[in-house]
Design an enzyme around this catalytic site. Structure first.
Site, mmCIF file in Angstrom:
data_model
loop_
_atom_site.group_PDB
_atom_site.id
_atom_site.type_symbol
_atom_site.label_atom_id
_atom_site.label_comp_id
_atom_site.label_asym_id
_atom_site.label_seq_id
_atom_site.Cartn_x
_atom_site.Cartn_y
_atom_site.Cartn_z
ATOM 1 N N GLU A 67 0.307 33.528 8.423
ATOM 2 C CA GLU A 67 -0.461 33.675 9.655
ATOM 3 C C GLU A 67 -1.967 33.713 9.379
ATOM 4 O OE1 GLU A 67 0.411 33.772 12.738
ATOM 5 O OE2 GLU A 67 -1.026 34.987 13.861
ATOM 6 N N ASP A 68 -2.391 34.430 8.353
ATOM 7 C CA ASP A 68 -3.812 34.736 8.182
ATOM 8 C C ASP A 68 -4.509 33.980 7.062
ATOM 9 O OD1 ASP A 68 -3.405 36.526 10.178
ATOM 10 O OD2 ASP A 68 -3.469 38.324 8.929
#
Ligand code: MN
Length: 565
Positions: A67-68
């Site tokens: 996600e990051d």
């Protein structure tokens, strides 16, 4: 704070995941300026404390990587294998869920549901993630705070509860409350803080007393502690009691943990011998566990100084289940990941366990055909489904309001067609009886019996409706095709009594059906008569109606029919 990591050897997947995550997140900070890896470590520590397997702990460390950071799922799969990648994928999808108001909602939510129903470890890791997010929520902007608090109280806390993680559910609700209901929260703090202290001191006084009483009776409890009621659940309860704090008896409950179920009941008896119980306040969740699996004995008594006090009595296993819910099952049963897709994927043995795990798995089925999906996430997840048990101990999932006929068709279409009776928990019930979760259902069948169109009035499942409608339709079709030449033949077994034949013929007359042939034979020994009726068919002939009317003629025992081409 990474003390727990020392449990894992350097070459273990947990340490490798830690090092990978630390590197991947190295340029990231959290809102409170902590290095991002602190969050990953905290989530993984929780998962470790819940005794989940190494794959889960590794996935917890990696849960925000895709996600990051610039790393992809494929890279995770290559480095850590498919199982960990699968878990991380599920967690990444959970992150991308958008709540109401956006076009993509439902599809994403479905992905969420599918992912966790395939593997509950995903949702458990997510709960650990959510717990830490809530613990650090004060660093975010107010609009984010509200949104996250809302999701937590409406979705994740109830989910934790359903998973049997009551302690976590209560904590999540408490963490969300000040953001969602700041005024109510302030009122509570102002009004109950002192009371909690006072009750806590009181509980400390009761402890040595109860210990003494138990040892006089040769019982050595493993543990006695006091438990303060969670703020959010206290507030909900207060709303039901006109905000009258003096009506709440379980602000602080004393918890007694003993070695065996027998001891639970013994302790209950001992407490009641010394202190008078309040009527209607004894709850046996051991004999009848809550739907989420919770087991304990509860009782409320007039304790020292005549103060009304709640006791909760349970074994260590029950206690750990109540605290950790589904995670406790991992701890107890050490389930191998290879088994998790099969029926016994949690190693469930008893009906009770089977029931709630099945409920959770069926949750997604309910959701996938509902546009009002958010509604079904809230409150009682399963209010639209019931779960009943077959004599073979299988759990059958049905819509609420289902009847034995629905159940029979769910088992097998032939059992549905030939269903003549039903027993619920060993008692005979009518076929339109409404089933309840936990009912043990047995179907009686009669060979060659045909489904009845009347069932359509009360059955709930599409499967049963379709089957019966098809049956009725093909029969009507067959009748209408053969309209003129075809003959319909009834064989009726009835009591040998005067006037019976006349009443039978009247049925046909009233329905304006011509009888072509009528015969009757009586077996004098059995006092029964066999009646044969042949009649013309017509396109609008209502077979069910004839049968129903014939059944109503006093003395009719059995009706069979066939078409003569
Ligand atoms: Mn996270």
């Amino acid at each position: 704070m990474t003390e727990w990591l020392k449990n894992y050897p350097k070459e273990s997947v947990v340490i490798k995941a830690y090092e990978f995550a630390r590197e991947a997140h190295k340029d990231e900070k959290r809102a409170n300026n902590d290095p991002y890896i602190i969050h990953c470590l905290k989530v993984a520590e929780t998962v470790h404390n819940w005794h989940l397997d190494e794959s889960s702990i590794a996935a917890a460390l990696l849960h925000d990587v895709v996600e990051d950071t610039s790393f992809t799922l494929k890279e995770i799969g290559k480095k850590f294998g498919q199982e960990i990648a699968f878990l991380v994928d599920g967690l990444t999808k959970l992150e991308t869920i958008k709540y109401p108001g956006e076009e993509t909602n439902i599809e994403n939510l479905r992905k969420l549901i599918v992912s966790f129903s395939k593997d509950l470890r995903v949702i458990i890791i997510k709960l650990a993630d959510r717990e830490h997010n809530m613990q650090t929520l004060q660093y975010l902007m107010p609009n984010r705070q509200r949104k996250i608090a809302w999701e937590t109280s409406e979705i994740y806390a109830p989910l934790a509860y359903r998973l049997g993680m009551q302690q976590l559910a209560g904590e999540l609700e408490d963490l969300a409350m000040p953001y969602l209901y700041p005024e109510e929260y302030k009122w509570l703090i102002d009004n109950v803080t002192e009371l909690y202290e006072e009750r806590h001191n009181y509980a400390e006084r009761v402890k040595p007393e109860i210990l003494k009483i138990l040892s006089e009776n040769n019982i050595k409890p493993l543990q006695i502690d006091s438990r303060a009621k969670h703020y959010a659940s206290l507030y909900k309860k207060l709303l039901r009691y006109d905000m009258q704090l003096n009506k709440i008896y379980d602000l602080i409950a004393l918890r007694i943990i003993v070695k065996s179920i027998e001891e639970c009941y013994t302790v209950l008896g001992i407490i009641h011998k010394y202190w008078q119980p309040l009527l209607g306040r004894i709850k046996d969740y051991i004999a009848r566990p809550k739907i989420n699996g919770y087991r304990s004995l509860h009782t409320t008594v007039f304790c020292i100084d005549n103060k009304i006090t709640e006791f909760q009595i349970r074994t260590m296993e029950m206690h750990e289940e109540a605290e950790m819910g589904i995670a406790a099952h991992w701890a107890y049963q050490q389930i191998k990941s290879s088994e998790r897709h099969s029926r016994n994927w949690l190693g469930v043995k008893s009906r009770r366990e089977l029931l709630w795990v099945e409920q959770l798995r069926n949750w997604q089925k309910t959701l996938s055909n509902k546009s009002d999906y958010l509604e079904s996430l809230r409150g009682d997840f399963f209010k639209e489904r019931i779960f009943v048990i077959t004599p073979q101990n299988d759990v059958i999932d049905l819509p609420a309001g289902s009847t034995p006929i629905d159940f029979a068709y769910q088992i097998h279409s032939e059992i549905g067609d030939e269903c003549v009776g039903a027993k619920i928990n060993n008692k005979i019930v009518p076929l339109d009886y409404e089933l309840h979760s936990g009912d043990l259902v047995e179907i009686t069948t009669q060979h060659g019996k045909k489904p009845s169109a009347d069932w359509l009035k009360f059955i709930k499942t599409a499967l049963a409706k379709k089957r019966i409608k098809n049956f009725v339709r093909t029969h009507e079709k067959r009748l209408s095709k053969k309209a003129e030449p075809a003959n319909l033949e009834f064989k009726i077994i009835c009591e040998d009594r005067q006037g019976y034949l006349k009443e039978i013929t009247e049925v046909f007359e009233k329905l304006k059906i011509n009888i072509n042939y009528l015969n009757s034979q009586t077996d004098p020994r059995h006092k029964f008569t066999n009646v044969t009726v042949k009649c013309e068919t017509s396109p609008n002939l209502k077979l069910e109606k004839i049968i129903l009317k014939l059944k109503k003629v006093p003395g009719t025992a059995e009706i069979n029919y066939k078409l003569n081409r």
